[in-house]
Design a protein around this motif. Structure first.
Motif, PDB file in Angstrom:
ATOM      1  N   SER A   1       0.827  -1.199   0.000  1.00  0.00           N
ATOM      2  CA  SER A   1       0.000   0.000   0.000  1.00  0.00           C
ATOM      3  C   SER A   1       0.865   1.253   0.000  1.00  0.00           C
ATOM      4  O   SER A   1       1.802   1.364   0.802  1.00  0.00           O
ATOM      5  N   LEU A   2       0.534   2.181  -0.871  1.00  0.00           N
ATOM      6  CA  LEU A   2       1.252   3.456  -0.894  1.00  0.00           C
ATOM      7  C   LEU A   2       0.924   4.314   0.319  1.00  0.00           C
ATOM      8  O   LEU A   2       1.590   5.317   0.560  1.00  0.00           O
ATOM      9  N   SER A   3      -0.082   3.922   1.076  1.00  0.00           N
ATOM     10  CA  SER A   3      -0.453   4.704   2.259  1.00  0.00           C
ATOM     11  C   SER A   3       0.416   4.390   3.466  1.00  0.00           C
ATOM     12  O   SER A   3       0.335   5.087   4.483  1.00  0.00           O
ATOM     13  N   GLN A   4       1.243   3.340   3.375  1.00  0.00           N
ATOM     14  CA  GLN A   4       2.013   2.901   4.529  1.00  0.00           C
ATOM     15  C   GLN A   4       3.516   2.986   4.247  1.00  0.00           C
ATOM     16  O   GLN A   4       3.955   2.712   3.131  1.00  0.00           O
ATOM     17  N   PRO A   5       4.315   3.320   5.276  1.00  0.00           N
ATOM     18  CA  PRO A   5       5.771   3.312   5.118  1.00  0.00           C
ATOM     19  C   PRO A   5       6.296   1.884   5.041  1.00  0.00           C
ATOM     20  O   PRO A   5       5.567   0.925   5.323  1.00  0.00           O
ATOM     21  N   PRO A   6       7.547   1.708   4.671  1.00  0.00           N
ATOM     22  CA  PRO A   6       8.093   0.357   4.488  1.00  0.00           C
ATOM     23  C   PRO A   6       7.932  -0.553   5.701  1.00  0.00           C
ATOM     24  O   PRO A   6       7.645  -1.746   5.542  1.00  0.00           O
ATOM     25  N   ASP A   7       8.121  -0.006   6.916  1.00  0.00           N
ATOM     26  CA  ASP A   7       8.068  -0.883   8.084  1.00  0.00           C
ATOM     27  C   ASP A   7       6.643  -1.261   8.475  1.00  0.00           C
ATOM     28  O   ASP A   7       6.435  -2.030   9.413  1.00  0.00           O
ATOM     29  N   ARG A   8       5.640  -0.749   7.754  1.00  0.00           N
ATOM     30  CA  ARG A   8       4.246  -1.085   8.050  1.00  0.00           C
ATOM     31  C   ARG A   8       3.560  -1.824   6.894  1.00  0.00           C
ATOM     32  O   ARG A   8       2.339  -1.990   6.909  1.00  0.00           O
ATOM     33  N   GLN A   9       4.314  -2.279   5.912  1.00  0.00           N
ATOM     34  CA  GLN A   9       3.685  -2.920   4.767  1.00  0.00           C
ATOM     35  C   GLN A   9       2.984  -4.230   5.135  1.00  0.00           C
ATOM     36  O   GLN A   9       1.985  -4.606   4.506  1.00  0.00           O
ATOM     37  N   LYS A  10       3.475  -4.900   6.156  1.00  0.00           N
ATOM     38  CA  LYS A  10       2.833  -6.163   6.537  1.00  0.00           C
ATOM     39  C   LYS A  10       1.552  -5.946   7.346  1.00  0.00           C
ATOM     40  O   LYS A  10       0.919  -6.909   7.773  1.00  0.00           O
ATOM     41  N   GLU A  11       1.172  -4.695   7.525  1.00  0.00           N
ATOM     42  CA  GLU A  11      -0.120  -4.380   8.129  1.00  0.00           C
ATOM     43  C   GLU A  11      -1.222  -4.274   7.079  1.00  0.00           C
ATOM     44  O   GLU A  11      -2.406  -4.168   7.412  1.00  0.00           O
ATOM     45  N   THR A  12      -0.838  -4.280   5.796  1.00  0.00           N
ATOM     46  CA  THR A  12      -1.772  -3.933   4.723  1.00  0.00           C
ATOM     47  C   THR A  12      -2.992  -4.845   4.688  1.00  0.00           C
ATOM     48  O   THR A  12      -4.130  -4.365   4.576  1.00  0.00           O
ATOM     49  N   ALA A  13      -2.803  -6.143   4.754  1.00  0.00           N
ATOM     50  CA  ALA A  13      -3.939  -7.064   4.620  1.00  0.00           C
ATOM     51  C   ALA A  13      -4.957  -6.853   5.735  1.00  0.00           C
ATOM     52  O   ALA A  13      -6.174  -6.881   5.497  1.00  0.00           O
ATOM     53  N   HIS A  14      -4.474  -6.644   6.968  1.00  0.00           N
ATOM     54  CA  HIS A  14      -5.412  -6.425   8.075  1.00  0.00           C
ATOM     55  C   HIS A  14      -6.041  -5.041   7.986  1.00  0.00           C
ATOM     56  O   HIS A  14      -7.246  -4.876   8.250  1.00  0.00           O
ATOM     57  N   ARG A  15      -5.267  -4.043   7.612  1.00  0.00           N
ATOM     58  CA  ARG A  15      -5.838  -2.696   7.463  1.00  0.00           C
ATOM     59  C   ARG A  15      -6.898  -2.682   6.356  1.00  0.00           C
ATOM     60  O   ARG A  15      -7.874  -1.932   6.433  1.00  0.00           O
ATOM     61  N   TYR A  16      -6.702  -3.493   5.328  1.00  0.00           N
ATOM     62  CA  TYR A  16      -7.719  -3.628   4.288  1.00  0.00           C
ATOM     63  C   TYR A  16      -9.037  -4.094   4.898  1.00  0.00           C
ATOM     64  O   TYR A  16     -10.110  -3.543   4.596  1.00  0.00           O
ATOM     65  N   MET A  17      -8.963  -5.130   5.750  1.00  0.00           N
ATOM     66  CA  MET A  17     -10.195  -5.646   6.349  1.00  0.00           C
ATOM     67  C   MET A  17     -10.846  -4.600   7.239  1.00  0.00           C
ATOM     68  O   MET A  17     -12.083  -4.451   7.238  1.00  0.00           O
ATOM     69  N   LEU A  18     -10.064  -3.856   7.995  1.00  0.00           N
ATOM     70  CA  LEU A  18     -10.633  -2.800   8.834  1.00  0.00           C
ATOM     71  C   LEU A  18     -11.324  -1.744   7.971  1.00  0.00           C
ATOM     72  O   LEU A  18     -12.394  -1.234   8.324  1.00  0.00           O
ATOM     73  N   GLY A  19     -10.709  -1.425   6.822  1.00  0.00           N
ATOM     74  CA  GLY A  19     -11.326  -0.472   5.907  1.00  0.00           C
ATOM     75  C   GLY A  19     -12.616  -1.007   5.308  1.00  0.00           C
ATOM     76  O   GLY A  19     -13.607  -0.272   5.165  1.00  0.00           O
ATOM     77  N   LEU A  20     -12.616  -2.284   4.935  1.00  0.00           N
ATOM     78  CA  LEU A  20     -13.815  -2.896   4.378  1.00  0.00           C
ATOM     79  C   LEU A  20     -14.943  -2.909   5.406  1.00  0.00           C
ATOM     80  O   LEU A  20     -16.090  -2.566   5.086  1.00  0.00           O
ATOM     81  N   TYR A  21     -14.628  -3.311   6.634  1.00  0.00           N
ATOM     82  CA  TYR A  21     -15.652  -3.326   7.675  1.00  0.00           C
ATOM     83  C   TYR A  21     -16.218  -1.924   7.913  1.00  0.00           C
ATOM     84  O   TYR A  21     -17.420  -1.753   8.144  1.00  0.00           O
TER      85      TYR A  21
END
Length: 736
Positions: A490-510
């Motif tokens: 995700s372009l919204s996250q810095p390099p050290d937070r890229q592995k948060e993307t899949a979970h942040r996606y679900m939070l956004g969807l919810y």
């Protein structure tokens, strides 16, 4: 009111009591939280399962003075990593110095009535008058102020327990969370079988039963969704457990993204089972003062076989997971144009389908894919949620009103999470999809996944959908998702937070689902992901039903619906009668069997009803009329599975009213055979002392009268139906 959760300070014992189960914890030694018992309910615990230890070679000791005690042999509630326990952890965090060793000890607890909501996550909820109690146990690391709050909520009226964990960084440094599972249970025995619900697109949730051997057995998804391939639900059963007898322990994750469920049998023949967010490609940077909330897990126990376990989950999900005005409302019979027309339709064709549907008693017309943008195939226009003026010259509002004037409601298909490369949205915002900038963007179904971690993306999609829903009399939405995640970045996250993307996606969807379902409470939302690719409790919290599978073949649906019913109620299953030869497996089955299979869920039709023969139209009228008479039974009754499609040529299940005065039985035979024997089908769930009238809906056998005890002990005689793909439905009514 008797307390459901008690604490005995002298023994430091927590006892959580449902209607049929007990769940017992103990604070042991210097604050270790140990698991004592989950299973058959006991009045009180008096040490019969006390913790015992001995010197075990190669199990290190936290206390050098005591060689008998090791975390490697302690049955733990929420095990961490690196401090003498070599089994799979539920919790792991990386400190600034690179170490991952934690030592969680009991800090305090609270017991209170009711249940807290989980911020940003779906969960079971309590209503006024419920007997619901919560235990929160706070654990803290011995070195740093890192806290883990373990939450246990018992829904005594519904006989389920929910668990989750909240991880709080009380230190002044940024920590990296590596593992954050929702539930862990350590059984002090082995010998279990594990049931899982596995498959593929158009072959979802087939029941798989395997023996747990020494080592690790797991199910998981790394696809960004709960997936067609595995379901976030598993059951541990004692050997010999059947539908009607034996012990079963079910765990279901209320989450729609990457998950893992695992069971590990160790060297001492104990079994650790756990479930939560998949640690594969997951980490979460936890800033000072921040907290991370894990998804909720639902735990259900049965001492009376798998059927009782399922009925417990069904009731809890119908009444305390699903929400909104449709929760307790009978669902409409619908017709969907997808397999009737695919992308080739105009407003007159849709109107003609709706008009013909009205003549059969069908209540809802659903316009599927192809109504928007320049969408003439599946290669373009996703993301452009504006009406296709060439197909719908008068617009959605005019079409919906014409349909409604025929006495039929109007519904619409969306795929809001996706974007086509050939779309105005993508041309305007090519960076809005999930992708790695320097790498190829692979597609599935010629589409990409929108980056729902980004607020501007969510707001754009919500506004487009909102405008459509507010602009026409729409009463149903099918929310689809037809591509799993690749190039997860995700372009919204810095390099050290890229592995948060899949979970942040679900939070956004919810978040999006919360907004849209809240703004349009009069709309019945049905979730979909290529059919059953996201059939999970997380989705059911926002959308009370799911399109069970893109496979509409009646024979295939027997296994799909049977497996799905292990956790999920019939009212959550969309089930349609489609054309033959079937479009997925090219099999030709009778209209009778197709209808009887679909009537075991939320009945719908997916065929060009304007081209149906008069005989088929009359069959549809009869099916719709019959279904409306049993709809309340199917959607809100108790389900009993009588014969498994995974074990033979026949399948049977039945639905029983809460007062046991009415029931409907469905029996299906796949292939004919020569010289078939005369047989009876034993029923379940009836009142033994009541007398019932049994009628075959199609007249396949004369009516009979028998007591509930006789129908359950002897059964009903099955008709001799010649040929392949046969079925029969029976109605039972108790005499006054």
């Amino acid at each position: 009111m008797n307390r459901a959760i008690t604490y005995e300070p002298e023994e430091r014992i927590f006892h959580i009591a449902g209607k049929t189960f007990s769940y017992i914890l103990q604070i042991y030694r210097e604050g270790y939280l140990a698991h004592i018992h989950w299973g058959r309910k006991i009045r009180s615990y008096n040490g019969t399962k006390g913790l015992r230890f001995m010197d075990r070679g190669f199990s290190p000791n936290p206390d050098p003075e005591d060689r008998t005690f090791s975390l490697d042999t302690l049955p733990q509630e929420y095990p961490a990593y690196g401090n003498t326990d070599f089994r799979v952890p539920a919790f792991r965090v990386e400190f600034p110095d690179g170490s991952t060793v934690t030592d969680l000890r009991y800090k305090g607890h609270a017991i209170f009535a009711g249940k807290k909501a989980l911020e940003g996550l779906p969960a079971l909820y309590a209503e006024e008058g419920d007997h619901v109690e919560t235990l929160e146990v706070t654990m803290e690391d011995t070195l740093l102020p890192l806290r883990v709050v373990l939450s246990y909520t018992v829904f005594k009226d519904h006989d389920v327990l929910t668990r989750s964990a909240r991880i709080v960084n009380g230190s002044g440094e940024t920590l990296k969370l590596l593992d954050a599972l929702s539930v862990n249970v350590d059984f002090r025995k082995d010998g279990f079988d594990m049931l899982q619900f596995s498959g593929a697109h158009i072959r979802e949730r087939h029941l798989v039963r395997r023996s747990l051997e020494m080592g690790q057995t797991s199910i998981e998804s790394r696809r960004g969704a709960s997936s067609h391939q595995q379901n976030p639900f598993l059951v541990l059963v004692e050997k010999g457990t059947t539908e009607t007898q034996g012990e079963a322990y079910g765990i279901n994750l209320v989450y729609s993204g990457n998950f893992i469920g695992q069971a590990e049998v160790d060297q001492f023949h104990t079994t650790r089972v756990s479930m939560g967010i998949n640690p594969f490609e997951f980490s979460w940077m936890l800033e000072p003062g921040e907290a991370f909330q894990t998804p909720e897990a639902v735990l259900a126990y049965s001492g009376e076989g798998l059927g009782a376990l399922s009925r417990t989950l069904h009731k809890a999900y119908r009444q305390r997971l699903a929400r909104g005005r449709f929760r307790d409302k009978e669902r409409p019979v619908l017709v969907n144009n997808w397999e009737a027309t695919y992308f080739d339709f105009d407003q007159e064709k849709i109107y003609e389908i709706a008009k013909m549907a009205a003549s059969t008693g069908i209540e809802l017309m659903v316009l599927d894919d192809g109504w928007f943008g320049k969408r003439d195939d599946d290669r373009r226009a996703l993301g452009d949620w504006t009406v296709n003026g060439e197909k719908l010259q008068g617009g959605l509002d005019a079409l919906a009103r014409r349909v409604r004037d025929e006495g039929v409601q109007f519904g619409l298909w969306f795929e809001p999470e996706m974007v086509s490369e050939d779309s105005d949205l993508y041309r305007d915002h090519p960076d809005w999809c999930i992708h790695v900038p320097s790498r190829n963007r692979s597609t599935g179904r010629s589409q990409l996944v929108l980056d729902l971690t980004r607020k501007e993306v969510r707001e754009n999609v919500v506004e487009q959908v909102r405008r459509i829903l507010a602009g026409a009399p729409i009463t149903y939405v099918k929310w689809d998702m037809n591509r799993h995640m690749t190039e997860v970045h995700s372009l919204s996250q810095p390099p050290d937070r890229q592995k948060e993307t899949a979970h942040r996606y679900m939070l956004g969807l919810y978040e999006m689902m919360e907004v849209l379902t809240g703004e349009f409470p009069h709309i019945l939302f049905e979730s979909c992901s290529g059919g059953g690719g996201r059939f999970d409790p997380g989705m059911l919290h926002y959308m009370p039903q799911t399109w069970t599978s893109d496979d509409t073949d009646a024979v295939e649906r027997l296994k799909i619906q049977y497996g799905t019913s292990m956790a999920y109620p019939a009212v959550s299953m969309g089930a349609h009668v489609s054309e033959v030869p079937n479009h997925q497996v090219h099999r030709t089955t009778s209209m009778k069997m197709r209808g009887d299979v679909a009537m075991a869920g939320n009945l719908g039709y997916e065929l060009d009803i304007t081209k149906s023969s008069e005989a088929d139209l009359e069959a549809i009228r009869e099916q719709v009329s019959f279904y409306k008479g049993i709809r309340g039974l199917v959607q809100f009754g108790d389900l009993y599975r009588l014969a498994s499609p995974f074990e033979g040529n026949e399948t049977a299940w039945m639905f029983v009213s809460e007062d046991k005065r009415a029931a409907c039985v469905f029996w299906y035979k796949v292939l004919g055979a020569p010289q078939e024997p005369f047989r009876n089908l034993r029923l379940e769930g009836l009142e033994e002392g009541a007398d019932y009238t049994v009628t075959a809906s199609g007249g396949e056998m004369p009516p009979l009268r028998a007591g509930g005890d006789e129908l359950m002990g002897v059964g009903i005689p099955l008709p001799m139906l010649e040929g392949d793909f046969k079925s029969c439905a029976f109605l039972l009514e108790a005499k006054a």
